[in-house]
Design a protein around this motif. Structure first.
Motif, PDB file in Angstrom:
ATOM      1  N   ARG A  10      46.507  38.851  43.428  1.00  0.00           N
ATOM      2  CA  ARG A  10      47.918  38.758  44.178  1.00  0.00           C
ATOM      3  C   ARG A  10      48.506  37.631  43.585  1.00  0.00           C
ATOM      4  O   ARG A  10      49.811  37.692  43.125  1.00  0.00           O
ATOM      5  CB  ARG A  10      47.398  38.523  45.498  1.00  0.00           C
ATOM      6  CG  ARG A  10      48.735  38.192  46.479  1.00  0.00           C
ATOM      7  CD  ARG A  10      48.281  38.111  48.085  1.00  0.00           C
ATOM      8  NE  ARG A  10      49.363  38.103  48.675  1.00  0.00           N
ATOM      9  CZ  ARG A  10      49.822  38.855  49.244  1.00  0.00           C
ATOM     10  NH1 ARG A  10      49.328  40.073  49.209  1.00  0.00           N
ATOM     11  NH2 ARG A  10      51.015  38.765  50.072  1.00  0.00           N
ATOM     12  N   THR A  11      47.800  36.517  43.079  1.00  0.00           N
ATOM     13  CA  THR A  11      48.334  35.476  42.527  1.00  0.00           C
ATOM     14  C   THR A  11      47.790  34.886  41.121  1.00  0.00           C
ATOM     15  O   THR A  11      48.580  34.002  40.561  1.00  0.00           O
ATOM     16  CB  THR A  11      48.159  34.139  43.523  1.00  0.00           C
ATOM     17  OG1 THR A  11      46.655  33.859  43.653  1.00  0.00           O
ATOM     18  CG2 THR A  11      48.641  34.268  44.941  1.00  0.00           C
ATOM     19  N   TRP A  12      46.910  35.626  40.689  1.00  0.00           N
ATOM     20  CA  TRP A  12      46.325  35.331  39.352  1.00  0.00           C
ATOM     21  C   TRP A  12      46.768  36.534  38.228  1.00  0.00           C
ATOM     22  O   TRP A  12      46.819  37.687  38.753  1.00  0.00           O
ATOM     23  CB  TRP A  12      44.806  35.040  39.181  1.00  0.00           C
ATOM     24  CG  TRP A  12      43.927  35.612  39.979  1.00  0.00           C
ATOM     25  CD1 TRP A  12      43.853  35.597  41.349  1.00  0.00           C
ATOM     26  CD2 TRP A  12      43.367  37.108  39.543  1.00  0.00           C
ATOM     27  NE1 TRP A  12      42.917  36.521  41.843  1.00  0.00           N
ATOM     28  CE2 TRP A  12      42.638  37.472  40.857  1.00  0.00           C
ATOM     29  CE3 TRP A  12      43.246  37.903  38.625  1.00  0.00           C
ATOM     30  CZ2 TRP A  12      41.744  38.626  40.814  1.00  0.00           C
ATOM     31  CZ3 TRP A  12      42.623  38.873  38.620  1.00  0.00           C
ATOM     32  CH2 TRP A  12      41.827  39.283  39.583  1.00  0.00           C
ATOM     33  N   LEU A  17      37.817  41.187  34.286  1.00  0.00           N
ATOM     34  CA  LEU A  17      36.754  41.166  35.318  1.00  0.00           C
ATOM     35  C   LEU A  17      35.504  41.398  34.666  1.00  0.00           C
ATOM     36  O   LEU A  17      34.457  41.029  35.287  1.00  0.00           O
ATOM     37  CB  LEU A  17      37.267  41.774  36.468  1.00  0.00           C
ATOM     38  CG  LEU A  17      38.587  41.337  37.332  1.00  0.00           C
ATOM     39  CD1 LEU A  17      38.757  42.410  38.534  1.00  0.00           C
ATOM     40  CD2 LEU A  17      38.549  39.948  37.390  1.00  0.00           C
ATOM     41  N   PHE A  18      35.365  42.761  34.003  1.00  0.00           N
ATOM     42  CA  PHE A  18      34.154  43.114  33.348  1.00  0.00           C
ATOM     43  C   PHE A  18      34.236  43.004  31.964  1.00  0.00           C
ATOM     44  O   PHE A  18      35.287  43.493  31.279  1.00  0.00           O
ATOM     45  CB  PHE A  18      33.663  44.423  33.736  1.00  0.00           C
ATOM     46  CG  PHE A  18      33.268  44.514  35.201  1.00  0.00           C
ATOM     47  CD1 PHE A  18      33.437  43.665  36.119  1.00  0.00           C
ATOM     48  CD2 PHE A  18      32.848  45.737  35.553  1.00  0.00           C
ATOM     49  CE1 PHE A  18      32.784  43.622  37.324  1.00  0.00           C
ATOM     50  CE2 PHE A  18      32.424  46.181  36.986  1.00  0.00           C
ATOM     51  CZ  PHE A  18      32.294  44.825  37.916  1.00  0.00           C
ATOM     52  N   LYS A  19      33.409  42.646  31.076  1.00  0.00           N
ATOM     53  CA  LYS A  19      33.502  42.421  29.550  1.00  0.00           C
ATOM     54  C   LYS A  19      32.763  43.336  29.076  1.00  0.00           C
ATOM     55  O   LYS A  19      32.537  43.587  27.811  1.00  0.00           O
ATOM     56  CB  LYS A  19      33.142  40.893  29.320  1.00  0.00           C
ATOM     57  CG  LYS A  19      34.029  39.676  29.818  1.00  0.00           C
ATOM     58  CD  LYS A  19      33.671  38.455  29.075  1.00  0.00           C
ATOM     59  CE  LYS A  19      32.067  38.148  29.109  1.00  0.00           C
ATOM     60  NZ  LYS A  19      32.027  36.806  28.394  1.00  0.00           N
ATOM     61  N   ALA A 108      42.261  36.240  46.137  1.00  0.00           N
ATOM     62  CA  ALA A 108      41.575  34.854  45.763  1.00  0.00           C
ATOM     63  C   ALA A 108      42.764  33.777  45.216  1.00  0.00           C
ATOM     64  O   ALA A 108      43.495  34.748  44.223  1.00  0.00           O
ATOM     65  CB  ALA A 108      40.660  34.903  45.240  1.00  0.00           C
ATOM     66  N   PRO A 109      42.758  32.608  45.195  1.00  0.00           N
ATOM     67  CA  PRO A 109      43.679  32.056  44.545  1.00  0.00           C
ATOM     68  C   PRO A 109      43.259  31.754  42.979  1.00  0.00           C
ATOM     69  O   PRO A 109      44.342  31.518  42.135  1.00  0.00           O
ATOM     70  CB  PRO A 109      43.774  30.659  45.137  1.00  0.00           C
ATOM     71  CG  PRO A 109      42.338  30.565  45.880  1.00  0.00           C
ATOM     72  CD  PRO A 109      41.953  31.863  46.160  1.00  0.00           C
ATOM     73  N   LYS A 110      42.227  31.938  42.754  1.00  0.00           N
ATOM     74  CA  LYS A 110      41.815  32.191  41.420  1.00  0.00           C
ATOM     75  C   LYS A 110      40.988  33.172  40.904  1.00  0.00           C
ATOM     76  O   LYS A 110      40.140  33.561  41.710  1.00  0.00           O
ATOM     77  CB  LYS A 110      41.052  30.777  40.913  1.00  0.00           C
ATOM     78  CG  LYS A 110      41.644  29.339  40.971  1.00  0.00           C
ATOM     79  CD  LYS A 110      40.789  28.498  40.527  1.00  0.00           C
ATOM     80  CE  LYS A 110      41.155  27.009  40.856  1.00  0.00           C
ATOM     81  NZ  LYS A 110      40.013  26.203  40.444  1.00  0.00           N
TER      82      LYS A 110
END
Length: 115
Positions: A10-12, A17-19, A108-110
Protein backbone atom coordinates in the motif's frame (compact mmCIF):
# COMPACT_ATOMS: atom_id res chain seq x y z
CA UNK A 1 12.39 -25.54 -7.23
CA UNK A 2 12.52 -21.77 -7.04
CA UNK A 3 9.93 -19.05 -6.49
CA UNK A 4 10.72 -15.37 -6.94
CA UNK A 5 7.95 -12.94 -6.03
CA UNK A 6 8.03 -9.20 -6.64
CA UNK A 7 5.20 -6.82 -5.75
CA UNK A 8 4.49 -3.60 -3.90
CA UNK A 9 2.42 -2.73 -0.86
CA UNK A 10 0.00 0.00 0.00
CA UNK A 11 2.80 2.45 0.91
CA UNK A 12 6.05 0.70 -0.08
CA UNK A 13 7.41 0.35 -3.57
CA UNK A 14 8.20 -2.66 -5.73
CA UNK A 15 10.22 -5.24 -3.77
CA UNK A 16 11.22 -8.88 -3.89
CA UNK A 17 9.29 -10.72 -1.18
CA UNK A 18 10.66 -14.14 -2.15
CA UNK A 19 14.13 -14.45 -3.65
CA UNK A 20 13.95 -18.09 -4.67
CA UNK A 21 17.32 -19.75 -4.44
CA UNK A 22 19.16 -16.55 -5.36
CA UNK A 23 21.12 -14.08 -3.26
CA UNK A 24 20.08 -11.40 -5.76
CA UNK A 25 17.14 -12.49 -7.97
CA UNK A 26 17.19 -9.38 -10.20
CA UNK A 27 18.92 -11.01 -13.18
CA UNK A 28 16.55 -13.99 -13.25
CA UNK A 29 13.58 -11.65 -12.84
CA UNK A 30 14.71 -9.35 -15.67
CA UNK A 31 15.36 -12.29 -18.01
CA UNK A 32 11.98 -13.86 -17.28
CA UNK A 33 10.06 -10.60 -17.80
CA UNK A 34 12.16 -9.07 -20.61
CA UNK A 35 9.95 -7.10 -23.00
CA UNK A 36 6.78 -7.45 -20.92
CA UNK A 37 6.69 -4.18 -18.97
CA UNK A 38 3.31 -3.09 -20.32
CA UNK A 39 1.60 -6.48 -19.89
CA UNK A 40 -0.81 -6.38 -16.94
CA UNK A 41 -1.32 -10.14 -17.13
CA UNK A 42 1.23 -12.63 -18.38
CA UNK A 43 2.05 -16.30 -18.35
CA UNK A 44 5.18 -17.11 -20.34
CA UNK A 45 6.97 -20.44 -20.17
CA UNK A 46 10.63 -20.68 -21.14
CA UNK A 47 12.08 -24.12 -20.58
CA UNK A 48 11.25 -25.11 -17.01
CA UNK A 49 10.61 -21.51 -15.91
CA UNK A 50 7.31 -19.64 -15.89
CA UNK A 51 7.02 -15.85 -15.70
CA UNK A 52 3.62 -15.05 -14.21
CA UNK A 53 2.05 -11.63 -13.67
CA UNK A 54 -1.44 -10.73 -12.55
CA UNK A 55 -3.16 -7.90 -10.68
CA UNK A 56 -3.99 -8.43 -7.02
CA UNK A 57 -6.95 -10.85 -6.89
CA UNK A 58 -8.54 -8.81 -4.11
CA UNK A 59 -8.27 -5.54 -6.06
CA UNK A 60 -5.93 -3.91 -3.54
CA UNK A 61 -4.45 -0.58 -4.57
CA UNK A 62 -1.51 1.47 -3.34
CA UNK A 63 -1.92 4.98 -1.95
CA UNK A 64 -1.64 6.40 -5.48
CA UNK A 65 -4.65 4.31 -6.57
CA UNK A 66 -2.67 1.83 -8.69
CA UNK A 67 -3.73 -1.81 -8.59
CA UNK A 68 -1.06 -3.94 -6.94
CA UNK A 69 0.67 -6.27 -9.45
CA UNK A 70 2.17 -9.64 -8.49
CA UNK A 71 5.13 -10.91 -10.53
CA UNK A 72 6.42 -14.45 -10.04
CA UNK A 73 9.31 -16.34 -11.59
CA UNK A 74 8.66 -20.01 -10.96
CA UNK A 75 10.87 -22.95 -11.82
CA UNK A 76 10.95 -26.66 -11.15
CA UNK A 77 7.99 -28.77 -10.01
CA UNK A 78 5.91 -25.72 -9.04
CA UNK A 79 5.38 -24.97 -12.74
CA UNK A 80 3.33 -28.17 -13.24
CA UNK A 81 -0.13 -27.21 -14.42
CA UNK A 82 0.65 -23.53 -15.01
CA UNK A 83 -0.26 -22.96 -18.65
CA UNK A 84 -2.22 -19.71 -18.31
CA UNK A 85 -2.65 -16.71 -16.02
CA UNK A 86 -5.77 -18.34 -14.58
CA UNK A 87 -3.85 -21.55 -13.81
CA UNK A 88 -1.06 -19.58 -12.17
CA UNK A 89 -3.40 -17.43 -10.13
CA UNK A 90 -5.26 -20.53 -8.93
CA UNK A 91 -2.16 -22.60 -8.14
CA UNK A 92 0.17 -19.92 -6.78
CA UNK A 93 -2.17 -17.38 -5.15
CA UNK A 94 -4.04 -20.11 -3.27
CA UNK A 95 -0.87 -20.98 -1.34
CA UNK A 96 -1.07 -19.64 2.24
CA UNK A 97 2.58 -18.58 2.08
CA UNK A 98 1.57 -16.27 -0.79
CA UNK A 99 -1.98 -14.99 -0.29
CA UNK A 100 -1.89 -15.21 3.50
CA UNK A 101 1.53 -13.60 3.73
CA UNK A 102 0.49 -10.73 1.48
CA UNK A 103 -2.73 -10.15 3.43
CA UNK A 104 -0.59 -9.70 6.54
CA UNK A 105 1.98 -7.33 5.06
CA UNK A 106 0.48 -5.28 2.22
CA UNK A 107 -0.68 -2.47 4.50
CA UNK A 108 2.54 -2.41 6.58
CA UNK A 109 4.45 0.89 6.56
CA UNK A 110 7.66 -0.92 5.49
CA UNK A 111 8.17 -4.05 3.40
CA UNK A 112 9.34 -7.18 5.19
CA UNK A 113 12.79 -8.56 4.43
CA UNK A 114 12.77 -10.96 1.45
CA UNK A 115 12.48 -14.67 2.13
Amino acid sequence: MSLIWATRGRTWGFRFLFKGDFKDPLQEYEEAFAGTDSDQELCRRTGDTVALRFPDPDGRQDTAGRVIPHDFVISGPLTAGIDSVNDGRRLIWSRPDISGHFAEIWDAPKPPPPQ
